[in-house]
Design an enzyme around this catalytic site. Structure first.
Site, PDB file in Angstrom:
ATOM      1  N   ASP A   1      14.315 -19.678 -59.118  1.00  0.00           N
ATOM      2  CA  ASP A   1      15.616 -19.007 -59.000  1.00  0.00           C
ATOM      3  C   ASP A   1      16.763 -20.015 -59.062  1.00  0.00           C
ATOM      4  O   ASP A   1      16.600 -21.170 -58.649  1.00  0.00           O
ATOM      5  CB  ASP A   1      15.655 -18.241 -57.656  1.00  0.00           C
ATOM      6  CG  ASP A   1      16.769 -17.208 -57.632  1.00  0.00           C
ATOM      7  OD1 ASP A   1      17.372 -16.941 -58.691  1.00  0.00           O
ATOM      8  OD2 ASP A   1      17.032 -16.667 -56.549  1.00  0.00           O
TER       9      ASP A   1
ATOM     10  N   ASN B   1      14.427  -7.473 -64.264  1.00  0.00           N
ATOM     11  CA  ASN B   1      15.272  -8.352 -65.086  1.00  0.00           C
ATOM     12  C   ASN B   1      15.757  -7.696 -66.386  1.00  0.00           C
ATOM     13  O   ASN B   1      16.693  -8.179 -67.023  1.00  0.00           O
ATOM     14  CB  ASN B   1      14.555  -9.670 -65.422  1.00  0.00           C
ATOM     15  CG  ASN B   1      14.475 -10.631 -64.254  1.00  0.00           C
ATOM     16  OD1 ASN B   1      13.581 -11.461 -64.163  1.00  0.00           O
ATOM     17  ND2 ASN B   1      15.426 -10.531 -63.319  1.00  0.00           N
TER      18      ASN B   1
HETATM   19  C1  FPP Z   1      16.083 -16.885 -62.194  1.00  0.00           C
HETATM   20  O1  FPP Z   1      17.351 -17.512 -62.159  1.00  0.00           O
HETATM   21  C2  FPP Z   1      15.318 -17.251 -63.390  1.00  0.00           C
HETATM   22  C3  FPP Z   1      14.798 -16.369 -64.302  1.00  0.00           C
HETATM   23  C4  FPP Z   1      14.944 -14.904 -64.196  1.00  0.00           C
HETATM   24  C5  FPP Z   1      14.079 -16.831 -65.505  1.00  0.00           C
HETATM   25  C6  FPP Z   1      13.152 -17.995 -65.350  1.00  0.00           C
HETATM   26  C7  FPP Z   1      12.865 -18.502 -66.683  1.00  0.00           C
HETATM   27  C8  FPP Z   1      12.733 -19.812 -67.032  1.00  0.00           C
HETATM   28  C9  FPP Z   1      12.783 -20.942 -66.071  1.00  0.00           C
HETATM   29  C10 FPP Z   1      12.578 -20.099 -68.461  1.00  0.00           C
HETATM   30  C11 FPP Z   1      11.289 -20.466 -69.054  1.00  0.00           C
HETATM   31  C12 FPP Z   1      10.040 -20.060 -68.411  1.00  0.00           C
HETATM   32  C13 FPP Z   1       8.819 -20.289 -68.947  1.00  0.00           C
HETATM   33  C14 FPP Z   1       7.633 -19.972 -68.151  1.00  0.00           C
HETATM   34  C15 FPP Z   1       8.621 -20.840 -70.297  1.00  0.00           C
HETATM   35  P1  FPP Z   1      18.650 -16.576 -62.168  1.00  0.00           P
HETATM   36  O2  FPP Z   1      19.028 -16.344 -63.588  1.00  0.00           O
HETATM   37  O3  FPP Z   1      18.382 -15.355 -61.356  1.00  0.00           O
HETATM   38  O4  FPP Z   1      19.701 -17.496 -61.449  1.00  0.00           O
HETATM   39  P2  FPP Z   1      20.912 -17.032 -60.504  1.00  0.00           P
HETATM   40  O5  FPP Z   1      20.293 -16.346 -59.332  1.00  0.00           O
HETATM   41  O6  FPP Z   1      21.570 -18.323 -60.148  1.00  0.00           O
HETATM   42  O7  FPP Z   1      21.780 -16.135 -61.320  1.00  0.00           O
END
Ligand code: FPP
Length: 249
Positions: free
Chosen positions: A22, A70
């Site tokens: 996250d 998501n």
């Molecule tokens: C949460 O941060 C992250 C995600 C929903 C996506 C995770 C994906 C990756 C790290 C990319 C690649 C993964 C693989 C396995 C190749 P957020 O967007 O919710 O952050 P925020 O809470 O700060 O808005």
């Protein structure tokens, strides 16, 4: 510089670590860049953690890459995440092979865009015989979806075999009907970015899991952060409902 790795006891190393990655969006904001920039930089953390787990001898690593919720994000971000996934999988499958790492996925894969699904299934097939570690991507996953599917499959099975008794429904049967069937429950769950929620992740499997929260944003998470979480985990007493005295007699 000394590393916390030296403080990790191999005898009590978690077999399975689950991660909620996250903070990508906030990281991008801190760098005055679009959210997708955060996701792209999150891939480096994925690489680091996978490598560190394999080096230590962790057997299973499960990463929450995309939840069923998501899809509600802006379409641009969802599309970018799906593309990033295809790109990363095609780039990294060679590294997985070289390091003898098996890829698996949990979640409703049928709803992923065809290109993402194809790339994923190909990477899973190509790495199926690898044995050093299993990397599990939770994709279009949510624990409530998973438990609902398990209930459906158990009920459907019971309908077909009328002589079955309800007493046959136990923890083991439920385990066997989850998408994590055959995978031991995680001993340690790590969530980055300071949020202290489970967000519909592995709800059944984390009944006795130790939870570790860190303020580090996912794109900044490195091997040393993982070692710190494991050292912290190893300092805890896991009682599984017993008293401390019972454990030490
Ligand atoms: C949460 O941060 C992250 C995600 C929903 C996506 C995770 C994906 C990756 C790290 C990319 C690649 C993964 C693989 C396995 C190749 P957020 O967007 O919710 O952050 P925020 O809470 O700060 O808005």
């Amino acid at each position: 510089m000394s590393s916390l790795k030296e403080h990790i006891k191999i005898e009590t190393l978690p077999k399975h670590i689950a991660m909620i990655m996250d903070g990508n969006g906030r990281w991008a904001k801190q760098h005055s860049r679009p959210r997708v920039f955060g996701h792209r930089n999150g891939v480096k953390a994925v690489r680091e953690v996978t490598e560190a787990c394999a080096e230590l001898g962790v057997e299973y690593l499960t990463l929450y890459a995309f939840s069923t919720e998501n899809w509600n994000r802006p379409m641009l971000e969802v599309n970018a995440l799906m593309t990033l996934l295809v790109e990363t999988l095609s780039k990294e499958v060679k590294t997985l092979q070289e390091n003898n790492i098996k890829l698996k996925a949990i979640g409703d894969l049928s709803k992923l865009p065809p290109k993402t699904c194809e790339a994923l299934l190909k990477a899973i097939e190509d790495t199926a015989d690898n044995e050093r570690m299993t990397l599990i991507l939770a994709l279009n996953y949510s624990a409530r979806w998973e438990i609902t599917e398990a209930v459906k499959s158990i009920v459907s099975n019971f309908r077909q075999e009328s002589e079955k008794s309800l007493d046959e429904i136990d923890d083991l049967l439920i385990d066997r009907n989850l998408s994590t069937a055959g995978i031991p429950d995680p001993e340690l769950l790590i969530r980055t970015s300071g949020e202290r929620r489970i967000s519909n992740y592995l709800l059944w499997q984390i009944a006795y899991t130790e939870l570790y929260f860190t303020d580090t944003l996912w794109p900044d998470f490195r091997k040393e952060d993982l070692y710190k979480a494991i050292v912290n985990y190893q300092s805890r007493e896991r009682r599984f409902g017993k008293t401390s005295e019972q454990l030490h007699t």
